[in-house]
Motif scaffolding. Structure first.
Motif, PDB file in Angstrom:
ATOM      1  N   UNK A  94       5.552  -6.175 -14.611  1.00 49.43           N
ATOM      2  CA  UNK A  94       5.674  -6.288 -13.164  1.00 49.43           C
ATOM      3  C   UNK A  94       4.312  -6.544 -12.525  1.00 49.43           C
ATOM      4  N   UNK A  95       4.325  -7.239 -11.416  1.00 55.55           N
ATOM      5  CA  UNK A  95       3.111  -7.440 -10.629  1.00 55.55           C
ATOM      6  C   UNK A  95       3.480  -7.420  -9.152  1.00 55.55           C
ATOM      7  N   UNK A  96       2.511  -7.034  -8.325  1.00 51.31           N
ATOM      8  CA  UNK A  96       2.761  -6.881  -6.898  1.00 51.31           C
ATOM      9  C   UNK A  96       2.601  -8.199  -6.150  1.00 51.31           C
ATOM     10  N   UNK A  97       3.377  -8.311  -5.083  1.00 52.55           N
ATOM     11  CA  UNK A  97       3.309  -9.489  -4.211  1.00 52.55           C
ATOM     12  C   UNK A  97       3.405  -9.051  -2.757  1.00 52.55           C
ATOM     13  N   UNK A 140       6.721 -18.415  -9.594  1.00 56.59           N
ATOM     14  CA  UNK A 140       5.961 -19.665  -9.684  1.00 56.59           C
ATOM     15  C   UNK A 140       6.052 -20.435  -8.379  1.00 56.59           C
ATOM     16  N   UNK A 141       7.245 -20.425  -7.772  1.00 51.61           N
ATOM     17  CA  UNK A 141       7.450 -21.187  -6.547  1.00 51.61           C
ATOM     18  C   UNK A 141       6.667 -20.600  -5.376  1.00 51.61           C
ATOM     19  N   UNK A 142       6.180 -19.400  -5.511  1.00 49.09           N
ATOM     20  CA  UNK A 142       5.341 -18.776  -4.484  1.00 49.09           C
ATOM     21  C   UNK A 142       3.897 -19.272  -4.610  1.00 49.09           C
ATOM     22  N   UNK A 143       3.554 -19.942  -5.685  1.00 49.24           N
ATOM     23  CA  UNK A 143       2.184 -20.400  -5.886  1.00 49.24           C
ATOM     24  C   UNK A 143       1.627 -19.966  -7.222  1.00 49.24           C
ATOM     25  N   UNK A 144       2.424 -20.137  -8.281  1.00 51.83           N
ATOM     26  CA  UNK A 144       2.030 -19.814  -9.660  1.00 51.83           C
ATOM     27  C   UNK A 144       1.659 -18.336  -9.815  1.00 51.83           C
ATOM     28  N   UNK A 145       2.330 -17.471  -9.072  1.00 51.58           N
ATOM     29  CA  UNK A 145       1.921 -16.061  -9.020  1.00 51.58           C
ATOM     30  C   UNK A 145       2.102 -15.344 -10.355  1.00 51.58           C
ATOM     31  N   UNK A 202       8.102 -10.145 -11.676  1.00 49.95           N
ATOM     32  CA  UNK A 202       7.872  -9.748 -13.058  1.00 49.95           C
ATOM     33  C   UNK A 202       7.850 -10.956 -13.981  1.00 49.95           C
ATOM     34  N   UNK A 203       7.040 -10.841 -15.030  1.00 49.54           N
ATOM     35  CA  UNK A 203       7.047 -11.792 -16.139  1.00 49.54           C
ATOM     36  C   UNK A 203       7.794 -11.171 -17.310  1.00 49.54           C
TER      37      UNK A 203
END
Length: 407
Positions: A44-47, A253-258, A190-191
């Motif tokens: 998981x990663x924060x956005x 990815x569509x958010x900017x390769x996040x 999340x990846x």
């Protein structure tokens, strides 16, 4: 053997970054990998995100009419902002327009360098428009002001359908009232990450994003790449590679390769072991030319070109930066290649990206070529790709990532 068309069908729903649907897709990928004996983890990663509380767009002069619109997430807040407007037909000629203290109407997404110019010129708000003038729908995409643009300042921005912009311009709209109120919060994506261990010290990373935009079911962009990556994991779980492999299904990815940006940030110390990044983004469509975009030395372009001739596969191979999850790896010194398709007659990021676009035989043909290339790399006694990013690609990366303006 997994049925790629069934997986594509199972993923035929909107999977916007940070949503429960995106998480559902991630867990589906994990469950599918488990069926073929491949373990995976969710990273998981924060956005930064926002909840829209109120948004409105109204022409005040010379007529009165409210138009449907959506707020650019994470853009600026305003209440009943009333300003004269200017329609900028050619954003590349912005300096020739008087935008000071005005709301600007543009076609297309708000881009970094023009946004910077608009702020510096004293613009007070933006209305952007997308869509298709002669297609009978009034879809409006949900967009966001990405981090690089937020750092320049937060103007209030709304998006509308191109038909409404056309009406405003043709009827001579001269003044607009805007309200944009949102509440920011910290969300997450999340990846999905899986590993197949090889017998050497070398390591190849493979990527594909699984999220979609708000209007799209994302079958082509990019459930197709997601499925291709799953099938590669299936193949190499049964045919053990010489070199180590890491598979990453990237979120947001569509958010900017996040997703890929989050991965390289989290695994910064490990990046030195990666020899090559192979990315899949949009394959297997009925129409469109197959391509390979190399962010690396020209010898890789030549190699793929030769391989396509040997296999009788039409492949447009070229050197450039690809707007996908290969880019953060290339920006960290890892040579990269993205496989995909371009088709000018089939739009993406809209309601038309469904299973209707996909073709079983085309997918099989694209996948088999990619599998051949991957097999050659992960089983090479000596990986032929030099671990270097040429100077011309470093410059292209600087331009793509807004560190440098194109001449």
């Amino acid at each position: 053997m997994l049925d790629e068309m069934k997986i594509l069908k199972d993923l035929e729903y909107t999977r916007v970054w940070g949503s429960k649907e995106e998480l559902k897709a991630a867990k589906y990928i994990q469950a599918t990998l488990k069926k073929i004996g491949v373990d995976s983890t969710l990273e998981k990663f924060k956005l930064n995100d926002s909840k829209v509380e109120k948004v409105s767009l109204e022409v005040c002069k010379p007529y009165k009419k409210k138009y449907p619109c959506k707020f650019y997430k994470l853009a600026g807040n305003t209440t009943n902002l009333i300003k004269d407007i200017v329609f900028v037909k050619d954003i590349s000629e912005l300096k020739k327009y008087d935008v000071e203290d005005k709301i600007v109407l543009i076609q297309g997404r708000v881009r970094y360098w023009k946004y910077k110019e608009l702020i510096e010129a004293g613009c007070k708000g933006i209305v952007s428009a997308d869509g298709y003038l002669f297609v009978e729908n009034n879809d409006i995409d949900t967009k966001e002001l990405r981090e690089a643009l937020q750092a320049l300042g937060k103007l209030p921005i709304v998006s509308c359908n191109i038909k409404d912009l056309y009406e405003m311009v043709s009827k001579g709209a001269s003044q607009i009232k805007m309200t944009t109120i949102q509440k920011p919060f910290v969300g997450s994506s999340q990846n999905v990450v899986a590993h197949i261990k090889g017998r050497s010290k070398h390591h190849i990373v493979l990527t594909a994003h699984y999220d979609s935009t708000s209007l799209s079911k994302g079958s082509w962009d990019n459930a197709s790449g997601t499925v291709g990556l799953i099938k590669l994991a299936e193949h190499f779980s049964k045919n053990k590679p010489l070199h180590n492999m890491t598979f990453i299904w990237c979120g947001a990815e569509e958010r900017g390769l996040c997703g890929s940006k989050a991965y390289v940030k989290k695994h910064k110390k490990e990046l030195g072991k990666y020899d090559l990044c192979i990315n899949l983004d949009m394959i297997g469509s009925t129409l469109g030319k197959f391509l390979a975009c190399v962010t690396g030395e020209t010898k890789m372009v030549d190699y793929i070109d030769y391989l396509s001739s040997i296999k009788g596969k039409a492949c447009h191979c070229y050197q450039d930066v690809y707007s996908s999850d290969s880019t953060p790896f290339a920006d960290n010194g890892i040579p990269a290649v993205s496989f995909g398709q371009h088709n000018l007659s089939t739009p993406i990021h809209c309601r038309f990206d469904t299973m209707y676009l996909m073709n079983k035989e085309t997918f099989k043909d694209d996948y088999q070529f990619i599998e051949e290339f991957v097999s050659n790399m992960v089983n090479a006694k000596h990986i032929p790709i030099e671990r270097v990013i040429p100077d011309n690609m470093k410059e292209r990366l600087d331009i793509y990532l807004f560190r440098k303006k194109a001449k």
